[in-house]
Design an enzyme around this catalytic site. Structure first.
Site, PDB file in Angstrom:
ATOM      1  CG  ASP A   1      22.076  79.561  42.508  1.00  0.00           C
ATOM      2  OD1 ASP A   1      22.876  78.923  43.206  1.00  0.00           O
ATOM      3  OD2 ASP A   1      21.590  79.104  41.466  1.00  0.00           O
TER       4      ASP A   1
ATOM      5  NE  ARG B   1      14.951  79.145  38.754  1.00  0.00           N
ATOM      6  CZ  ARG B   1      16.079  78.458  38.951  1.00  0.00           C
ATOM      7  NH1 ARG B   1      16.086  77.396  39.719  1.00  0.00           N
ATOM      8  NH2 ARG B   1      17.210  78.834  38.416  1.00  0.00           N
TER       9      ARG B   1
ATOM     10  CE1 TYR C   1      16.791  77.375  42.938  1.00  0.00           C
ATOM     11  CE2 TYR C   1      17.984  79.385  42.579  1.00  0.00           C
ATOM     12  CZ  TYR C   1      17.832  78.052  42.344  1.00  0.00           C
ATOM     13  OH  TYR C   1      18.722  77.416  41.530  1.00  0.00           O
TER      14      TYR C   1
ATOM     15  CD  GLU D   1      15.378  73.279  42.444  1.00  0.00           C
ATOM     16  OE1 GLU D   1      14.341  73.525  41.770  1.00  0.00           O
ATOM     17  OE2 GLU D   1      16.487  73.767  42.171  1.00  0.00           O
TER      18      GLU D   1
HETATM   19  C1  9WN Z   1      22.905  77.243  38.830  1.00  0.00           C
HETATM   20  C2  9WN Z   1      21.476  72.001  40.427  1.00  0.00           C
HETATM   21  C3  9WN Z   1      21.809  73.375  40.977  1.00  0.00           C
HETATM   22  C4  9WN Z   1      22.255  73.314  42.444  1.00  0.00           C
HETATM   23  C5  9WN Z   1      22.351  74.697  43.061  1.00  0.00           C
HETATM   24  C6  9WN Z   1      21.050  75.437  42.822  1.00  0.00           C
HETATM   25  C7  9WN Z   1      20.712  75.497  41.331  1.00  0.00           C
HETATM   26  C8  9WN Z   1      21.677  76.435  39.204  1.00  0.00           C
HETATM   27  C9  9WN Z   1      20.461  77.124  38.623  1.00  0.00           C
HETATM   28  O1  9WN Z   1      20.647  74.185  40.810  1.00  0.00           O
HETATM   29  O2  9WN Z   1      21.659  76.311  40.652  1.00  0.00           O
HETATM   30  O3  9WN Z   1      24.067  76.566  39.240  1.00  0.00           O
HETATM   31  O4  9WN Z   1      20.324  77.110  37.393  1.00  0.00           O
HETATM   32  O5  9WN Z   1      19.648  77.673  39.372  1.00  0.00           O
HETATM   33  O6  9WN Z   1      21.073  76.697  43.372  1.00  0.00           O
HETATM   34  O7  9WN Z   1      22.638  74.586  44.440  1.00  0.00           O
HETATM   35  O8  9WN Z   1      23.503  72.678  42.524  1.00  0.00           O
HETATM   36  O9  9WN Z   1      20.579  71.336  41.261  1.00  0.00           O
END
Ligand code: 9WN
Length: 432
Positions: free
Chosen positions: A170, A203, A361, A405
């Site tokens: 992201d 984040r 992140y 994570e």
């Molecule tokens: C938005 C679920 C997801 C992963 C992504 C990661 C994160 C979401 C967020 O979490 O994204 O889609 O709310 O940050 O970047 O790769 O699939 O684990």
């Protein structure tokens, strides 16, 4: 080799995140189904609940939109305390949407590769009949077609992403220059929820999160109409990792098609098209590295990230290019290798990039899924010893810190959400 204790820990984590219909990525932070998470979680399930592995595939594909897209978040059980909630996407009543409430764009299409892997392992192979497989094949084919055709503005067959969340990475500094050029306006009211569960400095920055929301709002105003999105979204990117995952998934989908007796000519043509254009669009001969492409501006994105190493997973580089990726970058302590500022690899941004953020992140931390993808790629090119070392180092990380994570590459300390499903599932893959 998978130890009893690792298997038990993975089982506890995945069972703890099991909603009955799907496995969520983590207990608090991500309470819904995510596309590429779900796919790789199925691999982990194959070690102790093989029928459930196929159920995970089924529940993901059930979310498919009528136009072929498989969405990135699926809200099987309605809203939660996650932002954005299902209604925020404003997809109700859209003819092209699916039957299950979802987000309105997609994520890395690793599913066909996972399905092939499940078919190649004894635990899961015998648990699916050809009729179900054919249904999965048709759905994945429609998704890949949507990517190669509907999401491609220039006829190259290379899909464009219209929102950073589609990349799965992201807030990657790969997108920073584009994001900095976007000024949010007329934002709908919303309350950010991701910083409730995870520390703010791990984040995305507030200014980037606002832009994520702004782009969702733009998509809503365009009624998520594919051509309008390609024409008007300020973020229009050809992401190397996304395309590498799709190229590998095309290979695996063609394998499945051949097994089912289908004509795979369309997939073969996508593969040939991607191979023909990939270097011209992304390879920098001087630096021996690949760079993502800003399709809106018509130029490469100058940011050294983990993404070029994922091309090995797809077999895209020549042996000579692979050698340069590994020798000049992956093993370079100033960039991606342990030795200098780093204790563990592979950081998601080179350590010598000014935007390297070791705990924030996708700005630098080590992710288990990325190391797993890179490891498979290294083996594909015969770098077995390096792949073994990467697997062992990654396993040591999860052993020491738990299934997090992501991890700080300077000292291996845990960041982000705890009890993270794909870190658990892929620990089994790495151990196996
Ligand atoms: C938005 C679920 C997801 C992963 C992504 C990661 C994160 C979401 C967020 O979490 O994204 O889609 O709310 O940050 O970047 O790769 O699939 O684990």
């Amino acid at each position: 080799m998978i130890s009893e204790s690792l298997l038990a820990r993975v089982r506890t984590t995945l069972k703890g995140n099991d909603t009955g219909t799907f496995i969520k990525p983590s207990p608090g932070q991500y309470p819904h189904q995510w596309n590429w998470d779900s796919a790789v979680i199925a691999l982990g399930l194959s070690y102790f609940d093989p029928a459930r592995a196929w159920a995970e595939v089924e529940s993901l594909l059930a979310s498919q939109w009528r136009d072929g897209m498989v969405p990135h978040i699926i809200y099987h059980h309605g809203p939660s305390d996650y932002f954005p909630p299902p209604d925020f996407w404003q997809t109700a009543g859209l003819a092209r949407a699916g039957d299950i409430p979802s987000s309105a764009f997609t994520q890395p299409p690793i599913l066909a590769t996972v399905v092939r892997m499940l078919l190649e392992r004894p635990s899961t192979a015998g648990l699916i009949d050809d009729a179900t497989l054919r249904r999965h094949y048709d759905r994945m084919l429609a998704w890949h077609r949507w990517l190669h055709v509907t999401r491609c503005p220039d006829g190259s067959g290379l899909p464009c992403l219209i929102h950073p969340w589609e990349s799965g990475a992201d807030n990657s500094p790969r997108w920073a220059a584009i994001l900095d050029g976007i000024t949010p306006a007329d934002l709908p009211p919303y309350k950010r929820r991701d910083t409730v569960h995870v520390k703010v400095d791990e984040r995305p920055r507030p200014e980037d999160y606002t832009r994520f929301v702004h782009m969702i709002n733009l998509g809503r105003q365009l009624r998520w109409e594919p051509k309008a999105l390609l024409d008007q979204m300020p973020f229009l990117v050809q992401d190397i990792m996304y395309i590498a995952i799709l190229h590998r998934a095309d290979e695996d989908l063609a394998w499945l098609g051949a097994r089912l007796g289908a004509d795979t000519g369309e997939i073969d043509a996508w593969r040939a098209g991607t191979t023909a254009i990939f270097d011209q669009r992304f390879w920098d001969e001087k630096r021996g590295f690949y760079y993502d492409y800003d399709a809106r501006a018509g130029r490469r994105i100058d940011m050294a990230s983990y993404a070029p190493f994922t091309t090995l997973f797809a077999g895209l580089p020549s042996a000579a290019q692979a050698e340069r990726l590994v020798r000049e970058h992956l093993l370079n302590p100033a960039e991606f290798a342990p030795g200098g500022a780093l204790k563990v690899g592979v950081p998601t941004i080179a350590a010598n990039e000014p935007l390297f953020g070791p705990r924030r992140y996708w700005c630098g931390p080590v992710w288990v899924i990325i190391n797993w993808i890179i490891g498979i790629g290294l083996r594909r090119y015969g770098y077995d010893a390096l792949a073994d070392k990467l697997a062992a180092d990654t396993l040591a990380l999860v052993d020491d810190q738990g299934f997090h994570e992501y991890y700080d590459p300077r000292d291996g300390s845990a960041c982000g959400a705890a009890d993270f499903s794909w870190s658990a599932a892929l620990a089994l893959e790495l151990a196996a």
